[in-house]
Every structure is written in C-alpha cells, then in structure tokens.
Motif scaffolding. Structure first.
Motif, mmCIF file in Angstrom:
data_model
loop_
_atom_site.group_PDB
_atom_site.id
_atom_site.type_symbol
_atom_site.label_atom_id
_atom_site.label_comp_id
_atom_site.label_asym_id
_atom_site.label_seq_id
_atom_site.Cartn_x
_atom_site.Cartn_y
_atom_site.Cartn_z
ATOM 1 N N VAL A 162 0.748 -1.153 0.044
ATOM 2 C CA VAL A 162 0.044 0.045 -0.067
ATOM 3 C C VAL A 162 1.024 1.421 -0.032
ATOM 4 O O VAL A 162 0.705 2.186 -0.671
ATOM 5 C CB VAL A 162 -0.903 0.004 1.331
ATOM 6 N N GLU A 163 1.612 1.327 0.773
ATOM 7 C CA GLU A 163 2.845 2.361 0.898
ATOM 8 C C GLU A 163 3.508 2.766 -0.289
ATOM 9 O O GLU A 163 3.610 3.682 -1.006
ATOM 10 C CB GLU A 163 3.744 2.342 2.009
ATOM 11 N N LYS A 164 3.919 1.379 -1.173
ATOM 12 C CA LYS A 164 4.547 1.786 -2.176
ATOM 13 C C LYS A 164 3.862 2.140 -3.545
ATOM 14 O O LYS A 164 4.280 3.154 -4.315
ATOM 15 C CB LYS A 164 5.288 0.180 -2.699
ATOM 16 N N VAL A 165 2.660 1.766 -3.652
ATOM 17 C CA VAL A 165 1.684 2.032 -4.667
ATOM 18 C C VAL A 165 0.913 3.479 -4.339
ATOM 19 O O VAL A 165 0.908 4.172 -5.528
ATOM 20 C CB VAL A 165 0.425 1.198 -4.792
ATOM 21 N N THR A 166 0.721 3.759 -3.099
ATOM 22 C CA THR A 166 0.040 4.979 -2.869
ATOM 23 C C THR A 166 1.083 6.310 -2.464
ATOM 24 O O THR A 166 0.755 7.388 -2.601
ATOM 25 C CB THR A 166 -0.919 5.087 -1.702
ATOM 26 N N GLY A 167 2.308 5.612 -2.119
ATOM 27 C CA GLY A 167 3.222 6.866 -1.716
ATOM 28 C C GLY A 167 2.870 7.549 -0.291
ATOM 29 O O GLY A 167 3.526 8.620 -0.164
ATOM 30 N N LYS A 168 1.988 6.869 0.207
ATOM 31 C CA LYS A 168 1.500 7.193 1.630
ATOM 32 C C LYS A 168 1.698 6.232 2.554
ATOM 33 O O LYS A 168 1.750 4.998 2.446
ATOM 34 C CB LYS A 168 -0.027 7.772 1.648
ATOM 35 N N PRO A 169 1.992 6.898 3.958
ATOM 36 C CA PRO A 169 2.103 5.720 5.071
ATOM 37 C C PRO A 169 0.850 5.088 4.888
ATOM 38 O O PRO A 169 -0.377 5.392 4.673
ATOM 39 C CB PRO A 169 2.161 6.715 6.267
ATOM 40 N N TYR A 170 0.976 3.686 5.545
ATOM 41 C CA TYR A 170 -0.212 2.777 5.588
ATOM 42 C C TYR A 170 -1.443 3.390 6.261
ATOM 43 O O TYR A 170 -2.642 3.348 5.488
ATOM 44 C CB TYR A 170 0.210 1.329 5.969
ATOM 45 N N VAL A 203 -5.187 4.201 4.475
ATOM 46 C CA VAL A 203 -6.479 3.689 4.619
ATOM 47 C C VAL A 203 -7.436 4.899 5.071
ATOM 48 O O VAL A 203 -8.642 4.590 4.727
ATOM 49 C CB VAL A 203 -6.199 2.628 5.587
ATOM 50 N N GLN A 204 -6.967 5.621 5.904
ATOM 51 C CA GLN A 204 -7.875 6.684 6.155
ATOM 52 C C GLN A 204 -8.351 7.585 5.137
ATOM 53 O O GLN A 204 -9.819 7.593 4.731
ATOM 54 C CB GLN A 204 -7.240 7.564 7.106
ATOM 55 N N GLU A 205 -7.487 7.827 4.198
ATOM 56 C CA GLU A 205 -7.901 8.575 2.928
ATOM 57 C C GLU A 205 -8.439 7.987 1.813
ATOM 58 O O GLU A 205 -9.353 8.642 1.084
ATOM 59 C CB GLU A 205 -6.676 9.608 2.615
ATOM 60 N N GLU A 206 -8.127 6.832 1.682
ATOM 61 C CA GLU A 206 -8.730 6.011 0.427
ATOM 62 C C GLU A 206 -9.993 5.183 0.665
ATOM 63 O O GLU A 206 -10.777 4.715 -0.204
ATOM 64 C CB GLU A 206 -7.616 5.244 -0.171
#
Length: 174
Positions: A79-87, A91-94
């Motif tokens: 998730v971090e690699k694909v989104t560029g965001k901390p997990y 999860v909160q934002e998506e």
C-alpha cells in the motif's frame, strides 16, 4: 510480491514466485501464524517478515492456506509503495473517509480512547479482562482495525458492491 514488499522473505526465495493474491489469501506456503509468538514477544515486524525465509515451507506458494499475521502485513509495504503514503494515512484517506466510516481507527490509542469497546478476556468461565497489547497494531495490515457496528455495516455494504466509487467491482472480484 517481492517488487512491492521489500521486507517479506520466504524460504527458497519464493517471495519472487508468490503473488499479491497469494499474500492476501494466506497462501504463501508457510505454517499457520508463522512468527506470531515472536511478534507477541515484542519482535520488530519487518525483521520478523525477513526472518520468515529461515522457516520451512509446508507447500509451494499459492497451493495451500495457512493464516498469517506477520507475513500478511507485507500488504502495508505494498500500500505504501503504490500510494506513496504511510499505510495508516492511505487507509484513512482512501477507505474510511470516503466511505463515511467516522469511528474507524488503526491504532491501540484509537481503541482505548473510544467511548465504548469490547475488552478482551481470558480464563473461560471465570474470565478476567486483560490489557490490550500493541502486538498486532504493529502489523496494521494484518490487524488493529477498530470501529463501531455502524462503521462495520458501512464496510460490509461496500464489500457487497454498494459503494463502487471507493471499492470498484473489479477490485471486489479479485
């Protein structure tokens, strides 16, 4: 899995053969709950995932099921690699915010600060409450989601296809 989950290592280099689907369906070829006891003893989750390479496979990846926590948390790397965001942020934002899951959290503190929550107990008939440890909150993709019954109902409806803007049909079909 290997190109996404940099800390997951499987016996015989099988992280090169295992798919993300194998990871998410607990079909990595490891025995059930591999390294969970070390996680519960305070071990670092990333190191424990890398240490899975020292274990023996019970089957080739993709061919048998055995529940995992430590290995499953490689999904947080993905998730971090694909989104560029901390997990937790992803999860909160998506998921949580777009679905309207207002009480859902991913931390032990989130659970403990909730107005009402079910406390764990041990001891059978004469059970006593026990403290909630942070063990499984350190592998957030594998555990540590807290929510209300209302948010659980929202999640279930999304899983049944009622929110395709957040969980598209092709995602639900995979």
């Amino acid at each position: 899995v290997a190109k996404y989950a940099y800390s997951l290592r499987l016996p015989g280099g099988n992280e090169q053969k295992a798919t993300v689907s194998d990871l998410l369906s607990h079909r990595l070829g490891l025995f059930g709950h591999a390294n969970d006891s070390k996680l519960e003893d305070g071990g670092d989750a990333r190191m424990l995932r890398a240490d899975l390479a020292s274990l023996k496979l019970i089957c080739p990846p993709g061919t048998c099921h055995a529940y995992q926590n430590v290995a499953y948390d490689a999904a947080s790397d993905i998730v971090e690699k694909v989104t560029g965001k901390p997990y937790r942020q992803a999860v909160q934002e998506e998921l949580f915010r777009p679905l309207g899951m207002s009480s859902a959290t991913l931390t032990r503190d989130g659970l403990l600060s909730a107005e009402s929550w079910a406390r764990p107990h041990r001891g059978g008939k004469n059970s006593k409450p026990v403290e909630v440890t942070d063990s499984y909150y350190r592998v957030p993709a594998a555990g540590g989601v807290n929510s209300s019954i209302k948010d659980l109902a929202i999640w279930m409806r999304a899983q049944m296809g009622h929110n395709p803007g957040v969980l598209p049909p092709d995602v639900l079909a995979s």
